[in-house]
Motif scaffolding. Sequence first.
Motif: not given
Length: 165
Positions: A68-73, A97-105
């Motif tokens: 939501r902050e940057t709009g990056r997929c 580069d998106a792994e390990g940040k809780g996004y998938a959960c």
Amino acid sequence: MIPRLETERLLLRVPEMKDWPDYAELMLSPRAVYMGGPFTTPVAWGMFCHDLAQWQLFGHGALMIETRETGRCLGQVGINYGPLFPEHELGWILYEDAEGKGYACEAARALRNWAFEVRGLKTLVSYIDPENTRSRRLAERLGATLDPAAPGQDPTDLVFRHPRP
């Protein structure tokens, strides 16, 4: 018909053509090994279209995960079904580069809740390659438990059954 779901940090939205290059890069790479890949470009394109077509066919499908902050997929979360899936499956893919940040959960929890509460699905599983420890841990964080009696999409899959929220 296709929902737009929001979480604290994420927007889950309909796939668009601008998402294709990053999706294709992942599906053609060795990172797709736990999904049966790496795939060829025609197969990856068919999968991308399949993810969108399921909305018309079944009332569910894939959504892209965007900050939501940057709009990056960041990747994709989806509910798969049809002749290739014994049950409705909750699946996820994240770009490296998106792994390990809780996004998938966060994304999977939002779509799982929508599937049960809005779409009215009775069951939801995740088919996970036994060697994919990251996805196994994510399924467990979501409260899913191993169901050894359930058939997998692939005979070697582990089947994790998700609880209703």
